[in-house]
Design an enzyme around this catalytic site. Sequence first.
Site, PDB file in Angstrom:
ATOM      1  N   LYS A  76       0.950  -1.121   0.190  1.00  0.00           N
ATOM      2  CA  LYS A  76      -0.034  -0.017   0.089  1.00  0.00           C
ATOM      3  C   LYS A  76       0.968   1.223   0.041  1.00  0.00           C
ATOM      4  CE  LYS A  76      -2.535  -0.871   3.863  1.00  0.00           C
ATOM      5  NZ  LYS A  76      -1.782  -2.116   4.352  1.00  0.00           N
TER       6      LYS A  76
ATOM      7  N   ARG B  21      -9.514   0.956   8.735  1.00  0.00           N
ATOM      8  CA  ARG B  21      -8.997  -0.371   9.241  1.00  0.00           C
ATOM      9  C   ARG B  21     -10.307  -1.165   9.735  1.00  0.00           C
ATOM     10  NH1 ARG B  21      -3.235   1.126   9.239  1.00  0.00           N
ATOM     11  NH2 ARG B  21      -2.044  -0.796   9.546  1.00  0.00           N
TER      12      ARG B  21
ATOM     13  N   ARG C 191      11.755  -5.709   5.390  1.00  0.00           N
ATOM     14  CA  ARG C 191      11.831  -4.317   4.668  1.00  0.00           C
ATOM     15  C   ARG C 191      12.563  -3.360   5.237  1.00  0.00           C
ATOM     16  NH1 ARG C 191       5.790  -1.551   4.783  1.00  0.00           N
ATOM     17  NH2 ARG C 191       5.868  -1.846   7.099  1.00  0.00           N
TER      18      ARG C 191
ATOM     19  N   ARG D 110      11.277  -0.851  10.649  1.00  0.00           N
ATOM     20  CA  ARG D 110      10.175  -0.364  11.546  1.00  0.00           C
ATOM     21  C   ARG D 110      10.341  -1.331  12.818  1.00  0.00           C
ATOM     22  NH1 ARG D 110       4.842   0.777   8.349  1.00  0.00           N
ATOM     23  NH2 ARG D 110       4.286  -0.419  10.120  1.00  0.00           N
TER      24      ARG D 110
ATOM     25  N   ARG E 274      -0.299  -8.205  13.595  1.00  0.00           N
ATOM     26  CA  ARG E 274      -0.977  -7.239  12.850  1.00  0.00           C
ATOM     27  C   ARG E 274      -1.910  -7.919  11.639  1.00  0.00           C
ATOM     28  NH1 ARG E 274       4.453  -4.383  10.760  1.00  0.00           N
ATOM     29  NH2 ARG E 274       3.141  -3.389   9.526  1.00  0.00           N
TER      30      ARG E 274
HETATM   31  P1  AMP Z   1       0.929   1.213   8.873  1.00  0.00           P
HETATM   32  O1  AMP Z   1       1.888   1.880   8.645  1.00  0.00           O
HETATM   33  O2  AMP Z   1      -0.376   1.367   8.320  1.00  0.00           O
HETATM   34  O3  AMP Z   1       1.406  -0.396   8.902  1.00  0.00           O
HETATM   35  O4  AMP Z   1       0.477   1.289  10.626  1.00  0.00           O
HETATM   36  C1  AMP Z   1       1.173   0.990  11.525  1.00  0.00           C
HETATM   37  C2  AMP Z   1       0.515   1.097  12.845  1.00  0.00           C
HETATM   38  O5  AMP Z   1      -0.015   2.340  13.176  1.00  0.00           O
HETATM   39  C3  AMP Z   1      -0.573  -0.014  13.162  1.00  0.00           C
HETATM   40  O6  AMP Z   1      -0.179  -1.347  13.124  1.00  0.00           O
HETATM   41  C4  AMP Z   1      -1.224   0.589  14.040  1.00  0.00           C
HETATM   42  O7  AMP Z   1      -0.906   0.383  15.228  1.00  0.00           O
HETATM   43  C5  AMP Z   1      -1.514   1.947  13.752  1.00  0.00           C
HETATM   44  N1  AMP Z   1      -2.331   2.598  12.744  1.00  0.00           N
HETATM   45  C6  AMP Z   1      -2.215   2.964  11.565  1.00  0.00           C
HETATM   46  N2  AMP Z   1      -3.266   3.201  10.974  1.00  0.00           N
HETATM   47  C7  AMP Z   1      -4.222   2.982  11.896  1.00  0.00           C
HETATM   48  C8  AMP Z   1      -5.760   3.008  12.009  1.00  0.00           C
HETATM   49  N3  AMP Z   1      -6.361   3.585  10.668  1.00  0.00           N
HETATM   50  N4  AMP Z   1      -6.395   2.821  13.085  1.00  0.00           N
HETATM   51  C9  AMP Z   1      -5.736   2.508  13.976  1.00  0.00           C
HETATM   52  N5  AMP Z   1      -4.255   2.316  14.279  1.00  0.00           N
HETATM   53  C10 AMP Z   1      -3.622   2.669  12.875  1.00  0.00           C
END
Ligand code: AMP
Length: 215
Positions: free
Chosen positions: A13, A88, A127, A160, A171
Amino acid sequence: MYLVLLGPPGAGKGTQAKRLAERLALPHISTGDILRQNVKDGTDLGKQAKGIMDKGLLVPDDLVAKMLDERFNNPDIKKGFILDGYPRTLAQAKTLDDILSRKELAVDLVVYLNTSDEIIIKRLTGRLVCSKCGANFHVTNMPPRVKGVCDSCQGSLYQRSDDNETTVRKRLEVYKHEVASLIKYYTQAKKLRSLNADLDPGVVLGQIIELSAKA
Ligand code: AMP
């Protein structure tokens, strides 16, 4: 074009959103990136989110909704956006519709990037992310020209803290629990298109651009 990219962590994404944003001249809005920036800056939101993110769980809806609403006040979204990492949950999808409708806007297209679990785990645990421009690399599939250094901006690369196998599996579990209701919601709204994101990222990008031209 108000486009949402949906898919499991590691479906590409972020990579696709970055390229699409450049090609379509639209802002790329990633809730994960905004949260990570808050963690880095030590804001109240960052302090609340850090532990939750490290466990692979979701940051509470009200905090993320407020953060997104603030981001949408930026006039750069007037022509559209590429949204990545939100919604989400079904509740977040409804919140997104509410926030946008208050601005007389609406989501045009939701692209679902479908990927297999084993590919996700390989992609995420290898990554590397640029600390300066956010570009993604991979230790074996897409290594940088110079170890630890971003090809585009020479920023330093890091892994990360949530890209370890235990957190990635958590996740994925969280994601799967929520995604079915999102797919149903956007299918009923006739906005969902699915793509096979195991294909070459360049091919997937072309397919998303085609879909966005038709939307
Ligand atoms: P990502 O970079 O999209 O993989 O997001 C990393 C982490 O940020 C996720 O595992 C959540 O802990 C938090 N996060 C990101 N977007 C959301 C969202 N829309 N709702 C809740 N937590 C989020």
